[in-house]
Design an enzyme around this catalytic site. Structure first.
Site, PDB file in Angstrom:
ATOM      1  NE  ARG A  97       9.463  -7.005   5.939  1.00  0.00           N
ATOM      2  CZ  ARG A  97       9.703  -8.002   6.768  1.00  0.00           C
ATOM      3  NH1 ARG A  97       8.828  -8.989   6.890  1.00  0.00           N
ATOM      4  NH2 ARG A  97      10.814  -8.035   7.497  1.00  0.00           N
ATOM      5  CE  LYS A 108      16.445  -6.951   2.035  1.00  0.00           C
ATOM      6  NZ  LYS A 108      15.672  -5.707   2.297  1.00  0.00           N
ATOM      7  NE  ARG A 163      12.542  -9.035   4.214  1.00  0.00           N
ATOM      8  CZ  ARG A 163      12.929  -9.692   5.301  1.00  0.00           C
ATOM      9  NH1 ARG A 163      12.677 -11.000   5.396  1.00  0.00           N
ATOM     10  NH2 ARG A 163      13.568  -9.081   6.272  1.00  0.00           N
ATOM     11  CG  HIS A 205      12.215  -6.385  10.525  1.00  0.00           C
ATOM     12  ND1 HIS A 205      10.873  -6.630  10.645  1.00  0.00           N
ATOM     13  CD2 HIS A 205      12.365  -5.563   9.463  1.00  0.00           C
ATOM     14  CE1 HIS A 205      10.209  -5.978   9.698  1.00  0.00           C
ATOM     15  NE2 HIS A 205      11.098  -5.325   8.965  1.00  0.00           N
ATOM     16  CE1 TYR A 258      10.334  -2.032   5.763  1.00  0.00           C
ATOM     17  CE2 TYR A 258      12.190  -2.484   7.206  1.00  0.00           C
ATOM     18  CZ  TYR A 258      11.657  -2.393   5.947  1.00  0.00           C
ATOM     19  OH  TYR A 258      12.445  -2.653   4.849  1.00  0.00           O
ATOM     20  CG  HIS A 298       8.537  -3.358   1.520  1.00  0.00           C
ATOM     21  ND1 HIS A 298       9.096  -4.611   1.698  1.00  0.00           N
ATOM     22  CD2 HIS A 298       8.996  -2.595   2.550  1.00  0.00           C
ATOM     23  CE1 HIS A 298       9.868  -4.599   2.774  1.00  0.00           C
ATOM     24  NE2 HIS A 298       9.829  -3.396   3.303  1.00  0.00           N
TER      25      HIS A 298
END
Length: 358
Positions: A300, A223, A198, A323, A332, A297
């Site tokens: 990613r 995150k 990220r 994740h 994603y 983003h």
């Protein structure tokens, strides 16, 4: 008994003193409003259900937003983004209203108005902020006697998850524009595509947490609030080796993740302009979707999808990208149908060859 007196030519002040309750004072524009409020308040006191709304009645949304920014938002990882939302909210007429006067219908009007100019996702984030502010005011700031008006309305639908992949030729154009932009941006973008990290993780990288021999990058806090060790491919290691070392120990010179976003947006815009000029020189019509609607983003997203296209199993990809759940990872991951078809052809070919040999 309520004491109602006129204050100036346009205001009426009510003061209620009743044994067992704190003194209540409030000012209204008309005598009728003052009398109505006094009647309701005294009735609640008599029935033993009165809760003082004094603080909520004297605190504007703008004042509450300032306090929320200082006490709550400043401690979040997305502090900058939330500060922007708070500034947008403070510029709205709703910010001048007292917390106790804001009802569900007011929030619904705000929602409908904002949806005319910004995306559903943006409105959902703003309403989530407002909802948490009201809950914080009630539970932690002692603003009694009010309800969370956001809980009374319908939220905009969740946006469909993005599935933007890089189109053929886009990566080359973006990297060329990043090289022109200079600084650390070319390395940041290349490393993002190589690792799937990220932007915040990239911005916080320090050399003390990178081991080029073991080919790992340690992220002390991600995150998700957890430590993660990112495996580095030979490509990622080479990118880091080519990067000039900084005296402050940081890998990159960006102040924060927002700075990366700004630099990336400018580079993509420059790449699009260059592409349009090239098309004009060749007498071609530009592809309307080429280098359009791209975010940092998405890199990613692209990296994660490429990991799957390389044949890596889901647990391996989850380990690389960090994740938290397989469901989030699936959101994603958008493999190109043509790539899947090619993979199937390769598997069928291998199966046919093995049967012949057998």
């Amino acid at each position: 008994m309520a004491d109602i007196r006129k204050r100036g030519p346009y205001q009426w002040q009510v003061r209620i003193r009743r044994k067992g309750h704190p003194s209540q004072t409030k000012t209204f524009n008309t005598k009728a409003e003052a009398e109505a409020w006094a009647q309701v308040t005294e009735s609640e006191m008599v029935r033993g259900v009165f809760v003082s709304r004094k603080e909520a009645e004297n605190t504007t949304l703008a004042e509450a937003l300032d306090r929320y920014l200082q006490e709550v938002s400043s401690k979040k990882k997305g502090a900058y983004q939330e500060s922007r939302r708070i500034e947008n909210l403070k510029s709205h007429k709703l910010a001048k209203r007292y917390l106790a006067s804001i009802q569900g219908k007011d929030i619904a009007e705000y929602r409908d108005e904002r949806l005319k100019s910004v995306s559903q996702a943006s409105v959902r984030l703003e309403l989530a902020l407002l909802s948490h502010l009201f809950n914080t005011a009630i539970r932690e700031w002692g603003m009694n006697g009010i309800l969370n008006p956001v809980s009374q309305i319908r939220l905009p639908k969740k946006a469909i998850s993005r599935d933007r992949r890089l189109l053929p030729g886009e990566e080359e154009k973006i990297l060329g524009a990043c090289d022109e932009y200079g600084g650390d941006l070319p390395y940041v973008v290349r490393l993002a595509l190589a690792t799937g990290m990220r932007r915040g993780e990239l911005a916080s990288l320090v050399w003390d947490n990178i081991d080029l021999k073991k080919r790992t990058a340690t992220l002390p806090e991600t995150k998700n609030g957890e430590k993660r060790i990112v495996p580095l491919s030979f490509e990622a290691v080479q990118i880091l080796k080519d990067l000039p070392r900084r005296l402050d120990g940081n890998v990159f010179g960006f102040v924060d993740s927002h700075s990366i976003t700004t630099a990336f947006i400018r580079s993509v815009s420059r790449a699009r302009s260059t592409y349009e000029k090239e098309c004009a020189e060749k007498g071609m019509k530009p592809d309307p979707g080429f280098l359009v609607n791209l975010t940092f983003h998405d890199l990613r997203h692209e990296a994660t999808s490429r990991f799957f296209e390389l044949g890596l199993d889901t647990p391996f990809v989850k380990k690389i990208t960090g994740h938290k759940t397989y469901q989030m990872l699936d959101r994603y991951t958008h493999l190109r149908a043509e790539d899947i078809a090619e993979k199937l052809d390769q598997l069928n070919k291998q199966k046919a060859e093995s049967l012949v040999k057998g």
